[in-house]
Design an enzyme around this catalytic site. Structure first.
Site, PDB file in Angstrom:
ATOM      1  N   LYS A  66       8.555  35.362  52.846  1.00 13.93           N
ATOM      2  CA  LYS A  66       8.286  34.310  51.855  1.00 13.93           C
ATOM      3  C   LYS A  66       8.500  32.900  52.418  1.00 13.93           C
ATOM      4  CE  LYS A  66       9.079  37.235  47.866  1.00 13.93           C
ATOM      5  NZ  LYS A  66       9.792  37.475  46.619  1.00 13.93           N
ATOM      6  N   ALA A 129      22.044  33.615  46.147  1.00 12.79           N
ATOM      7  CA  ALA A 129      21.526  32.293  46.530  1.00 12.79           C
ATOM      8  C   ALA A 129      20.445  32.437  47.590  1.00 12.79           C
ATOM      9  CB  ALA A 129      22.670  31.420  47.048  1.00 12.79           C
ATOM     10  N   ASN A 152      27.737  33.087  44.536  1.00  8.48           N
ATOM     11  CA  ASN A 152      27.272  33.793  45.736  1.00  8.48           C
ATOM     12  C   ASN A 152      28.450  34.177  46.619  1.00  8.48           C
ATOM     13  OD1 ASN A 152      25.036  34.841  47.207  1.00  8.48           O
ATOM     14  ND2 ASN A 152      25.304  33.211  48.723  1.00  8.48           N
ATOM     15  N   ARG A 153      28.270  35.319  47.330  1.00  9.08           N
ATOM     16  CA  ARG A 153      29.280  35.789  48.278  1.00  9.08           C
ATOM     17  C   ARG A 153      29.578  34.686  49.298  1.00  9.08           C
ATOM     18  NH1 ARG A 153      27.273  40.918  51.576  1.00  9.08           N
ATOM     19  NH2 ARG A 153      25.772  39.378  52.293  1.00  9.08           N
ATOM     20  N   LYS A 155      29.776  31.157  49.475  1.00 11.06           N
ATOM     21  CA  LYS A 155      29.844  30.103  48.457  1.00 11.06           C
ATOM     22  C   LYS A 155      29.013  28.866  48.836  1.00 11.06           C
ATOM     23  CE  LYS A 155      33.672  27.583  46.254  1.00 11.06           C
ATOM     24  NZ  LYS A 155      35.104  27.733  45.929  1.00 11.06           N
ATOM     25  N   GLU A 156      29.002  28.540  50.121  1.00 11.16           N
ATOM     26  CA  GLU A 156      28.328  27.318  50.574  1.00 11.16           C
ATOM     27  C   GLU A 156      26.850  27.316  50.187  1.00 11.16           C
ATOM     28  OE1 GLU A 156      30.252  29.284  52.536  1.00 11.16           O
ATOM     29  OE2 GLU A 156      32.002  27.970  52.378  1.00 11.16           O
ATOM     30  N   LYS A 157      26.220  28.500  50.232  1.00  8.17           N
ATOM     31  CA  LYS A 157      24.786  28.555  49.901  1.00  8.17           C
ATOM     32  C   LYS A 157      24.563  28.227  48.420  1.00  8.17           C
ATOM     33  CE  LYS A 157      23.543  32.179  53.158  1.00  8.17           C
ATOM     34  NZ  LYS A 157      23.050  33.555  53.180  1.00  8.17           N
ATOM     35  N   TYR A 218      14.676  47.244  40.824  1.00  6.14           N
ATOM     36  CA  TYR A 218      14.317  48.304  39.878  1.00  6.14           C
ATOM     37  C   TYR A 218      14.464  49.648  40.579  1.00  6.14           C
ATOM     38  CZ  TYR A 218      10.149  46.891  42.411  1.00  6.14           C
ATOM     39  OH  TYR A 218       9.290  46.490  43.406  1.00  6.14           O
TER      40      TYR A 218
HETATM   41  P1  NDP Z   1      17.654  37.462  50.237  1.00 11.11           P
HETATM   42  O1  NDP Z   1      17.897  38.287  51.434  1.00 11.11           O
HETATM   43  O2  NDP Z   1      16.955  36.154  50.375  1.00 11.11           O
HETATM   44  O3  NDP Z   1      19.088  37.139  49.524  1.00 11.11           O
HETATM   45  C1  NDP Z   1      20.053  38.113  49.391  1.00 11.11           C
HETATM   46  C2  NDP Z   1      21.184  37.634  48.478  1.00 11.11           C
HETATM   47  O4  NDP Z   1      21.974  38.774  48.146  1.00 11.11           O
HETATM   48  C3  NDP Z   1      22.132  36.617  49.120  1.00 11.11           C
HETATM   49  O5  NDP Z   1      22.574  35.728  48.117  1.00 11.11           O
HETATM   50  C4  NDP Z   1      23.282  37.511  49.627  1.00 11.11           C
HETATM   51  O6  NDP Z   1      24.523  36.840  49.713  1.00 11.11           O
HETATM   52  C5  NDP Z   1      23.348  38.520  48.511  1.00 11.11           C
HETATM   53  N1  NDP Z   1      23.958  39.809  48.903  1.00 11.11           N
HETATM   54  C6  NDP Z   1      23.426  40.780  49.677  1.00 11.11           C
HETATM   55  N2  NDP Z   1      24.263  41.836  49.752  1.00 11.11           N
HETATM   56  C7  NDP Z   1      25.346  41.527  49.004  1.00 11.11           C
HETATM   57  C8  NDP Z   1      26.557  42.217  48.685  1.00 11.11           C
HETATM   58  N3  NDP Z   1      26.810  43.440  49.152  1.00 11.11           N
HETATM   59  N4  NDP Z   1      27.442  41.603  47.877  1.00 11.11           N
HETATM   60  C9  NDP Z   1      27.200  40.363  47.392  1.00 11.11           C
HETATM   61  N5  NDP Z   1      26.067  39.666  47.662  1.00 11.11           N
HETATM   62  C10 NDP Z   1      25.149  40.243  48.451  1.00 11.11           C
HETATM   63  O7  NDP Z   1      16.898  38.435  49.209  1.00 11.11           O
HETATM   64  P2  NDP Z   1      15.917  37.991  48.010  1.00 11.11           P
HETATM   65  O8  NDP Z   1      16.551  36.844  47.318  1.00 11.11           O
HETATM   66  O9  NDP Z   1      14.532  37.830  48.499  1.00 11.11           O
HETATM   67  O10 NDP Z   1      15.899  39.304  47.076  1.00 11.11           O
HETATM   68  C11 NDP Z   1      17.002  39.642  46.259  1.00 11.11           C
HETATM   69  C12 NDP Z   1      16.662  40.824  45.365  1.00 11.11           C
HETATM   70  O11 NDP Z   1      15.700  40.471  44.387  1.00 11.11           O
HETATM   71  C13 NDP Z   1      16.097  42.028  46.108  1.00 11.11           C
HETATM   72  O12 NDP Z   1      16.729  43.181  45.591  1.00 11.11           O
HETATM   73  C14 NDP Z   1      14.642  42.022  45.740  1.00 11.11           C
HETATM   74  O13 NDP Z   1      14.082  43.321  45.770  1.00 11.11           O
HETATM   75  C15 NDP Z   1      14.701  41.460  44.332  1.00 11.11           C
HETATM   76  N6  NDP Z   1      13.430  40.843  43.890  1.00 11.11           N
HETATM   77  C16 NDP Z   1      12.775  41.399  42.831  1.00 11.11           C
HETATM   78  C17 NDP Z   1      11.589  40.862  42.376  1.00 11.11           C
HETATM   79  C18 NDP Z   1      10.888  41.486  41.211  1.00 11.11           C
HETATM   80  O14 NDP Z   1       9.731  41.129  40.951  1.00 11.11           O
HETATM   81  N7  NDP Z   1      11.532  42.354  40.447  1.00 11.11           N
HETATM   82  C19 NDP Z   1      10.980  39.668  43.005  1.00 11.11           C
HETATM   83  C20 NDP Z   1      11.779  39.133  44.088  1.00 11.11           C
HETATM   84  C21 NDP Z   1      12.945  39.724  44.513  1.00 11.11           C
HETATM   85  P3  NDP Z   1      24.943  36.021  51.044  1.00 11.11           P
HETATM   86  O15 NDP Z   1      24.256  34.684  50.941  1.00 11.11           O
HETATM   87  O16 NDP Z   1      26.409  35.924  50.967  1.00 11.11           O
HETATM   88  O17 NDP Z   1      24.453  36.820  52.215  1.00 11.11           O
END
Ligand code: NDP
Length: 274
Positions: A66, A129, A152-153, A155-157, A218
């Site tokens: 993206k 985030a 967010n895990r 925090k800075e983000k 989902y």
């Molecule tokens: P990104 O990889 O960009 O972001 C991942 C986020 O998840 C970060 O904030 C990360 O935190 C956090 N994270 C990951 N693992 C953990 C954990 N174990 N504990 C706490 N925080 C965690 O992913 P996306 O934002 O692109 O996607 C996120 C979700 O949204 C996905 O599951 C995706 O499938 C879903 N989605 C669904 C859509 C729909 O149409 N239904 C459309 C778009 C997305 P950190 O910054 O600390 O790493």
């Protein structure tokens, strides 16, 4: 000759977009074909260009491309600009690519219209985030919640997002435990934790019985986040299948100028067990 569209990602075999767009095309009587394309991790741009040269008219973009789609776009809609991420491309002539982000609009449509939960005046907790959270913030703030807390895990983000969007509403940021003792009307899980069967470290007390717990992911069974919410007594548990169909409908509208009916498609996917 039908018009060609595709979804591009890596991995892509799990994508429901070809089925959703096929149903939309049937319903709106559009002569179009839609396929799933696997791009190598280092080959996003060349794969997009090759599809365009074959006569492709537009693409959906999913993980992990993206941000690359955002960079490749020569024009952006306002919502793609705010999200700094693109999930829909529309090819205009040979040189121009319009980038849009329909994820946030899809989520708003699912919460407000399908779930009949209004966002105005509500306390909202947005978990995560990353790209999905980022695409959701501006559409949420446009609907005037009382408060939007981004947890967010890392925090800075979340703090970066708070700074970026605080001119548009009452936005807080922090780690999950920073919101301990606060209760929210709508809690949206925009993390990818559920994908790995994990749960962010949520404090108790953030849910009330009337809260809406929404997981963008989902699956056939309740996700770890929705299971946790259920244990806390939450009744309204919703996964991201409605968002998926609604964001697809927004993309379809950008390409074809017609917004398809989504209700039957959502029901069908739910009945198929996703
Ligand atoms: P990104 O990889 O960009 O972001 C991942 C986020 O998840 C970060 O904030 C990360 O935190 C956090 N994270 C990951 N693992 C953990 C954990 N174990 N504990 C706490 N925080 C965690 O992913 P996306 O934002 O692109 O996607 C996120 C979700 O949204 C996905 O599951 C995706 O499938 C879903 N989605 C669904 C859509 C729909 O149409 N239904 C459309 C778009 C997305 P950190 O910054 O600390 O790493």
């Amino acid at each position: 000759m039908p018009d060609f569209y595709a979804v591009i990602g890596n991995p892509i075999h799990h994508s429901k977009s070809p089925l959703i767009h096929k149903l939309f095309a049937q319903e709106t009587r559009q002569d179009m074909q839609y396929e799933a394309i696997l791009a190598p991790l280092d080959g996003f741009e060349s794969t997009v260009r090759a599809f365009q040269q074959r006569g492709g008219m537009g693409m959906n973009v999913t993980l992990p491309f993206k941000l690359e789609a955002y960079a490749l776009s020569t024009r952006l809609t306002d919502r793609a600009n705010a999200a700094q991420a693109v999930n829909t491309l529309k090819f205009i002539g040979n040189n121009d690519i319009l980038g849009d982000n329909t994820d946030g609009a899809g989520l708003m449509q699912d919460i407000e219209i399908n779930q009949r939960v209004s966002i105005a005046g509500k306390n909202i907790l947005l978990m995560g985030a990353g790209g999905a959270a980022r695409g959701t913030i501006m559409p949420l703030l446009t609907l005037k919640p009382r408060l939007l807390a981004i947890a967010n895990r890392t925090k800075e983000k979340a703090q970066v997002l708070q700074r970026q969007f605080s001119a548009h509403g009452n936005v807080l940021s922090g780690h999950y435990h920073d919101f301990s003792g606060e209760s929210f009307d709508i809690i949206i899980n925009a993390t990818s934790a559920s994908l790995h069967d994990e749960l962010p470290s949520l404090p108790e007390g953030i849910f009330s019985k009337e809260s809406l717990a929404y997981d963008m992911m989902y699956s056939q069974e309740l996700t770890p986040f929705l299971r946790f919410a259920q244990q806390q007594g939450v009744i309204k548990l919703v996964d991201g299948i409605g968002m998926l169909v609604e964001q697809a409908a927004e993309s379809f509208f950008l390409w074809r100028g017609i917004r398809p009916e989504t209700k039957k498609v959502i029901e069908m996917l739910k009945n198929k067990g996703h």
